[in-house]
Design a protein around this motif. Structure first.
Motif, PDB file in Angstrom:
ATOM      1  N   TRP C 181       0.964  -1.094   0.136  1.00  0.00           N
ATOM      2  CA  TRP C 181       0.029  -0.017   0.144  1.00  0.00           C
ATOM      3  C   TRP C 181       0.852   1.407   0.100  1.00  0.00           C
ATOM      4  O   TRP C 181       0.428   2.555  -0.018  1.00  0.00           O
ATOM      5  N   GLY C 182       2.112   1.284   0.191  1.00  0.00           N
ATOM      6  CA  GLY C 182       3.052   2.422   0.253  1.00  0.00           C
ATOM      7  C   GLY C 182       2.746   3.092   1.632  1.00  0.00           C
ATOM      8  O   GLY C 182       2.747   4.347   1.464  1.00  0.00           O
ATOM      9  N   THR C 204      -8.315  13.404   5.386  1.00  0.00           N
ATOM     10  CA  THR C 204      -8.285  13.650   3.693  1.00  0.00           C
ATOM     11  C   THR C 204      -8.415  12.267   3.321  1.00  0.00           C
ATOM     12  O   THR C 204      -8.517  11.255   3.875  1.00  0.00           O
ATOM     13  N   GLU C 205      -8.079  12.326   1.926  1.00  0.00           N
ATOM     14  CA  GLU C 205      -8.433  11.124   1.162  1.00  0.00           C
ATOM     15  C   GLU C 205      -7.652   9.920   2.054  1.00  0.00           C
ATOM     16  O   GLU C 205      -6.580  10.193   2.167  1.00  0.00           O
ATOM     17  N   PRO C 206      -8.091   8.802   2.056  1.00  0.00           N
ATOM     18  CA  PRO C 206      -7.087   7.518   2.756  1.00  0.00           C
ATOM     19  C   PRO C 206      -6.363   6.902   1.594  1.00  0.00           C
ATOM     20  O   PRO C 206      -6.660   7.553   0.194  1.00  0.00           O
ATOM     21  N   ASN C 207      -5.457   6.392   2.002  1.00  0.00           N
ATOM     22  CA  ASN C 207      -4.807   5.689   0.949  1.00  0.00           C
ATOM     23  C   ASN C 207      -5.693   4.904  -0.308  1.00  0.00           C
ATOM     24  O   ASN C 207      -6.278   3.878   0.259  1.00  0.00           O
ATOM     25  N   PRO C 208      -5.413   5.140  -1.391  1.00  0.00           N
ATOM     26  CA  PRO C 208      -6.297   4.654  -2.484  1.00  0.00           C
ATOM     27  C   PRO C 208      -6.082   3.152  -2.588  1.00  0.00           C
ATOM     28  O   PRO C 208      -6.837   2.281  -3.059  1.00  0.00           O
ATOM     29  N   GLN C 427      -9.984   7.034  -7.238  1.00  0.00           N
ATOM     30  CA  GLN C 427      -8.868   7.858  -7.602  1.00  0.00           C
ATOM     31  C   GLN C 427      -9.181   8.349  -9.091  1.00  0.00           C
ATOM     32  O   GLN C 427      -8.564   8.050  -9.874  1.00  0.00           O
ATOM     33  N   LYS C 501      -2.359   1.219 -13.604  1.00  0.00           N
ATOM     34  CA  LYS C 501      -2.364   0.859 -12.184  1.00  0.00           C
ATOM     35  C   LYS C 501      -1.841  -0.872 -12.006  1.00  0.00           C
ATOM     36  O   LYS C 501      -2.256  -1.580 -12.584  1.00  0.00           O
ATOM     37  N   MET C 505      -3.137  -0.864  -6.957  1.00  0.00           N
ATOM     38  CA  MET C 505      -3.328   0.595  -7.140  1.00  0.00           C
ATOM     39  C   MET C 505      -2.173   1.572  -6.990  1.00  0.00           C
ATOM     40  O   MET C 505      -2.051   2.504  -6.389  1.00  0.00           O
ATOM     41  N   ALA C 506      -0.897   0.881  -7.564  1.00  0.00           N
ATOM     42  CA  ALA C 506       0.261   2.137  -7.668  1.00  0.00           C
ATOM     43  C   ALA C 506       0.687   2.271  -9.122  1.00  0.00           C
ATOM     44  O   ALA C 506      -0.199   1.278  -9.995  1.00  0.00           O
TER      45      ALA C 506
END
Ligand SMILES: [Zn+2]
Ligand SMILES: [Zn+2]
Ligand SMILES: [Zn+2]
Lengths: 661, 661, 661
Positions: C181-182, C204-208, C427, C501, C505-506
């Motif tokens: 997930w980074g 703010t936005e969570p990790n995508p 995203q 991606k 999701m990277a």
């Protein structure tokens, strides 16, 4: 002070160590000098409670310093790790609806939580203890973007408790608080400070005095939170202390935070801000889609230069400031994210330097292929190939390498005031009455006339440096400023809504504007929907807001039907004070500011659409925000073009207005 | 009954006592006769639990009465003080999302909370005990603006408990409730009344029968809450009991509340309502920006006059009613708040008197410089200088001082029904199907034709007073009204959506409209987006809503393609009943109502844009809502102009339609 | 397999038993063959815990079967009764704001609640035990409309626990999860799986990557929930197992659910979907107000035919599928609900059969006069009179009675992928980047050219059946598909955002699109607001999304300024792969798909506006969605007209493109 420098934000923790040397080599090769690191590394520096791991950071600093780069080190308090949040789950903020703002992104803390503050002091102490005297660290950044994501306020129990104590200190007795807020109004009186609630979840709007007090408190909490870090750092380092403010962030008083810091900085995202933070016509947004609004950056440059002067009592022209994060390409967070026009990454930096920036750091070195900002451009692509921004950054670095920072003193001062932003947010009275937008209306008019501005705080006691002073929407005129207006020997343009509230958010008596020497009273105010602009006899119109003016002062602007729209009088100091009873549209603002500037003896220009100009001690800088070429007295500017014209006697053209020092 | 009077709302608790005498002197000087006080004073009358302080209120009443002013005293139950809320924190309402609606403004209580009801009885008893027999108090107001800020409904545990008891009383057995609501539909059946939930936070829409029952219950709670106060008051005073209703408030059945009160009153804010409560075209809003919608006030006047007839079985033409709060200048709460056109504060009052108001009180005396409504104009500015409204109020006061209240009986009756508002709110079937908007469409058409209207409840059993009866969108036609329609000897225009639901929010069999003597069935309904208006052969169009009609009745309106749009038949009483199968646009409504009115023998007029007229027993009143002068048969009306033309034989002009008594 | 059949959804529990025989007689008379019952009957089959009541259901099945009707029996798990919810109140889902989604409508359960899963197994076992071997039940439907009302995701404690276990299985170690997930990005690292939160309520936005994992998990929960039912059923019945999917529902991977079922089905509401689920221009919505979008149904037919092929490894052309609910008249749930044009209820069914449907069941038999859907039309009105849909249903039933189901294999394949929908929802990078909308853009273009499509999953390993393959917005290109593209001998059109991606999701390296044999790199992406379309040199424009392409492949589309917009190269298999770097507007999509189709050797047509065509093994079916008559090669089509032209040698017209088998 050294010369202007260009830099970059870097995240060594995101990359294998083996990649660092080549990264750093390329940074140096591009002429970059400053590298900010560390502001989100808590989980890596303290992976478990009390277990510190500094090795990787030592090595990263080493690699950077070995290449001659100066390190700016961030404290990691904007991103407390999971284990910390789990230890004190009530440390998160609550939003206005009472919902926790949880772990999983960043800024998940309440400024009022004492337990979290202690943890912050501890981690900053640990970091400063290790690196405070390290000469490779030339500056420290505290936390990251205070207030961003609407985090200046919190409705948590911790905030409530701290607010009650703040009220007790400010008002001393519940009765005094009741009187100050007018709590008798709807039986809102409290008998004890522990009866004071936070102003959320009320049935209809809460008492605006209550809200304003809460906003003041919230701002104070940001400042004291920051101060706890600077107190720890000052004991352990002599390096510059900096915070990176955000754009269009009015959640706290930046001068208050700035008073504890050596340098102000801000994070400039021109295209993102145009898209999501500016209430401007669609056609304007279309024209500047890939360039950003021509005045938004300049305004913030002038504002944060002023904030950067707060600690040492410098002049607002002379404050120390940086760009800590400069957009280099498309960002990831606006509704739409177009790419900049080629050249804009260079132009934006030159504009910052023209306004006195010491350093401009691009955000970020390499685009991260993971996590929240993976669609945010860097100077490198994720595959380490140079992105368009890198060449532009290198170009700027070369152009400014030998130059001393600095800008010319402003010809025009614009008074900007955070409590006024809170006051009008609390009770706009018209749905689209927005303080920063109002200030930008006046700022833009002066910029379009080629004038240099300073942004100054409402506490300013001496206006003599500025031939023209603009004071839009200042909710409360402090005594010092009031005296300075009276003493001013040149032009002051105030209003609308000047002095319309007491510091406790009440209507003052005598009625507004109650300005020195000006026989003018606002008898009535009205807010107007978009279709109801009121034309001025002299051209342009009042929009959004109109005041009925009475009194014996000279009428200098009138509505088409003859009713007064602005009144003026001579100041004691021999200047002239004008009060404008409404929100001018762009045409009216340009006309009125031009008249005031000319009356102040300032030489104005008619700049082509999209062209802006700013002087430094040595140059007049011409910038073209338009997507087409534009002609200027200094020559033809391509789209995104910059001309830096040396200021010398011989360089002056006859056809050009004289540059007054 | 005494003559028409003008008055004002006053807040002695907001001002130093020393100011009162001069205030009161000026009120009297302006010809004001009635002063409302006290509706928010709980924290001042009972600053701590059980500790009463009446002294200041005694003195305030004294000062007012000494100047000859009549006092209207409010019960303070709309603003329970902090100490009370802290004693029973669960007394606040919960919103539909389950969030508490907390202390900090007003109306922070749940109508179903037994503990709070007991506290209300106690404070009202204390107040009535002290002032009930005081001749200086000529009327009492209960609470303040029931339902305002969306407070008629609450999703609290107290509400749930009370709703379960209400269901047990209404349905007697869980099976009966299951059958009534059709709970078999999605296995929603309950086995016991304590299984009945409130209809919020469901995954998709809750059962509309469940919602409608909850709305009925919520309305009943408002009425019984009010009744607890009137029961206490009746024992202790003979003065008139009044409540001040709001505009466009359909959260409860006002006739039910009115049945316990002597006089209805409402709070009229024409400019604020135009801005935030009327779904009308932007151009219309632009034209009436500073005047308010020409029909919104009149509709509410006629409505509340009818509500004011509920207690004593008077005719809806003859109900007792006041304006308790009349907008005198810009307000503070709409999205935009422009100032009224000069003269409107007078015009609005004259329109109220023309519709039979006994008194018109302006809100408020002096603009409060503090708290939530500090931007709300008063008759005085905060600095006690006269605001524009004062002279207009004084003018009206002089004009009506010697006149008896009263209005002419309506020529046209419009049936208005709160349960229909709830039904269509619960299940509009088209996003823009809004009951009050539909009623205003018909009301406006009749007003534009110069006709006088009465608004009557669905329970009306005798329609004979009205040559024309309009029944738009009546969800359920009660038996009494059904009989009255059948017996009517003149014109009835019903539809769309008439009789479309049972009282339990089901589709009835036989299918709607099932009106007496009319062979017409709604075979299918459809809601239409804005672009899909369906033109009528006779002009105008159906908009938003269209029904497919079948049956043998006469087709009196058809779509352009020939399909029937309205059908009609003779009534038993010799009149004619027309059913309109759709929502007419303004052009169609005007044409159809004109035809019906003419067929009913009513004389109609073609009023110029913005002009309205209303008869009283003695005058025909002409009002100009337009911002330009307009010609009328009675002469030229300036903007905001009012002509009160005496009704006499000789005054009748030949060119004018005859005024039928 | 038997012949095509028409049917209806019936709710015997809504009506007195005495009504059943006549209802059933009329169904049979209309030629209906299949009747779905039972999907919401839990409270009637188990009115109290453990107390079953099957008698009424036995009798209902008997009445239906006696008339020769085939029964489709639903499991009632979409509507757990009140007593069950009260026994385990934590079984309800929580929404993203943390609020319970409570009892009172339907789908009030969390897919992850183990207690509720056990209850579902129990009730399905009881039902299957009683009816599993009953030959009158020819198919079973599991639950109802998974995902509808946004129910695929839940933020409950049960969901959190299950997600942690899912993460533990997928990632095996917290470090692996952190890397995937980074999480280093903002110190989001976890030390244990029980530290993993759900991705809601973050500042703010969570990790995508976190969000995408949660979406994968949520989809898996739907599939395993369904599988628990099919496992119980398989042991007790040999009848077909079916689920009725919804339109535009991307909350879970339908192929995963389909793998456990024999037949796919979906609920088709063309007019409702046009109104509330399609982001199309207002003018288009106006044109098709009473018909529905001409391609929305066809797309879903092709999609669910493919889903219906998942279990048995059939070809996507050959999957088994039904319409379980077909709109027969106005619905109740869209913002506006117009009636269908006469003939549309027939046309929609014919279109379904043309795409291979085995059965089309109308929803519902008689309009329910009570509860949530009382404004939803049926084949009968509430008063049992035939509604317009009945005659059309009977007409279709007659027309298809003797025909075998089936459709022609697609000429064009469109790759559709649920994880891509989740990725771009997580995203979008541009506010209006919506995956299904992008797919429809390409689907519509091919349909307008008269081409037959198959919708295929991203896991497809052999593309040889399709001369043209469209791959819009496929976030990750799996290895099998990658191989199939390389091997393909015909045309492939991919992009934009293809392979952009990783499955976590990277951004992948090498950079996208990284397609086999294509030297093309996306150097930069940008999202564009509506005013910033970028014209293509060949006609049409890129809209919403534009990519900067680099590399040595052939430039086959360019912007007007010359920059490349699409690049192409030969595949190993001898075909040609084109990558389009942007979102084409309709004009560009039509032009580009036409070129690709022609290059693939497909015969294209220029269909008149609103006309569509589809082949079956025996017919070419022509459908007119326009509200006006249209000419086609097969003759003139009235509005809502259908021509079923037999495919025979002699029937081929010379002027017509050849129908390639
Ligand atoms: Zn930043
Ligand atoms: Zn009020
Ligand atoms: Zn359904």
């Amino acid at each position: 002070m050294t010369s202007r420098s260009v830099g970059v934000c870097y995240y060594p923790e995101h990359w294998p160590e083996g990649v660092w040397p080549e990264d750093v080599r390329r940074m140096a090769e591009a002429g970059l000098r400053k590298v900010r690191i560390g502001e989100f590394v808590w989980s890596r520096c303290e992976p478990a409670p009390g277990r510190y791991d500094w090795g990787w950071l030592d090595r990263a600093i080493g690699v950077l310093a070995d290449a001659g780069l100066e390190v700016v080190l961030g404290t990691p308090t904007a991103t407390p790790p999971k284990w910390l949040v789990d230890r004190m789950p009530d440390m998160v903020a609550l939003d206005g609806a009472g919902r926790p703002r949880r772990f999983g992104s960043r800024r998940h803390y309440c400024f009022s939580h004492e337990g979290y503050r202690a943890e912050c002091r501890r981690i900053v102490e640990a970091m400063a203890g290790r690196y405070g005297r390290d000469p490779r660290i030339t500056a420290w950044q505290t936390d990251n973007e205070y207030g961003c994501h609407d985090t200046a306020v919190s409705y948590s129990p911790a905030a409530r408790h701290a607010f009650q104590e703040w009220c007790a200190r400010r008002y001393r007795s519940p009765d005094a608080l009741n009187r100050a807020w007018g709590n008798v109004f709807w039986s809102m009186e409290v008998r004890d400070f522990d009866e004071v609630e936070l102003p959320n979840l009320t049935v209809t709007e809460p008492n605006p005095a209550h809200v304003l007090a809460f906003r003041r408190f919230s701002s104070d909490q940001v400042a004291s939170f920051n101060r706890e870090q600077t107190e720890v750092l000052r004991k352990r380092t002599d390096a510059d202390l900096i915070h990176n403010y955000m754009g269009r962030e009015t959640g706290f008083d930046h001068w208050d935070v700035g008073a504890d810091l050596d340098v102000a900085s801000w994070d400039s995202y021109p295209i993102g801000f145009l898209s999501d933070r500016l209430d401007l016509p669609a056609e304007h947004k279309r024209l500047y889609l890939r360039q950003g609004d021509p005045d938004m950056q300049a305004f913030h440059h002038d504002l944060y230069r002023s904030v950067g002067s707060a600690k040492d009592g410098r002049s607002p022209s002379d404050g120390r400031w940086w760009i800590m994060e400069q957009q280099p390409g498309p960002v990831n967070w606006a509704p739409h994210n177009p790419a900049p026009l080629p050249g804009m990454a260079r132009l934006w930096a030159h504009e910052a330097f023209a306004h006195g920036a010491e350093s401009v750091l691009y955000f970020r070195w390499r685009q991260a292929p993971f996590a929240q900002e993976q669609q945010h451009a860097g100077l490198l692509r994720p595959d380490s190939v140079a992105a368009p921004g890198l060449a532009e950054a290198a170009e700027v670095a070369g152009e400014v390498a030998d130059e001393a920072p600095g800008t010319a003193p402003g010809q025009v001062a614009l008074v900007f005031d955070y409590p006024s932003a809170w006051a009008w947010e609390t009770q706009p009275q018209g749905a689209d009455f927005e303080y920063l937008h109002l200030c930008l209306t006046f700022y833009r008019a002066a910029r379009k006339l080629g004038l240099d501005l300073d942004v100054i705080p409402a506490g300013t006691a001496d206006l003599s440096p500025w031939p023209l002073v603009l004071i839009p929407g200042l909710a409360t005129v402090p005594d010092a400023l009031r005296g300075a207006i009276a003493a001013h020997g040149a032009r002051v343009l105030a209003g609308p809504r000047a002095n319309a509230k007491t510091p406790e958010m009440a209507i003052p008596l005598p009625l507004p504007p109650d300005l020195p020497g000006l026989d003018c009273t606002v008898a009535l105010v009205e807010s107007l929907p978009p279709s109801a602009d009121m034309p001025l006899a002299g051209g342009g119109a009042l929009t959004r807001w109109r005041e009925a003016l009475e009194g014996g002062a000279d009428v200098v602007e009138a509505l088409r039907d003859g009713r007064p729209a602005a009144m003026a009088a001579r100041t004691e100091g021999g200047g002239r004070l004008t009060y404008l009873g409404g929100w001018p549209d762009d045409a009216a603002a340009l006309r009125i500011v031009r008249r005031e500037a000319e009356a102040a003896g300032l030489a104005v220009r008619d700049l082509p659409e999209g062209v802006r100009t700013r002087r430094t001690p040595t140059h007049r800088v011409w910038l073209n925000y338009a997507a087409e070429a534009r002609d200027t007295p200094a020559g033809r500017l391509p789209p995104a073009g910059v001309i830096r014209e040396p200021i010398t006697g011989s360089a002056r053209r006859a056809s050009d207005p004289e540059d007054d020092a």
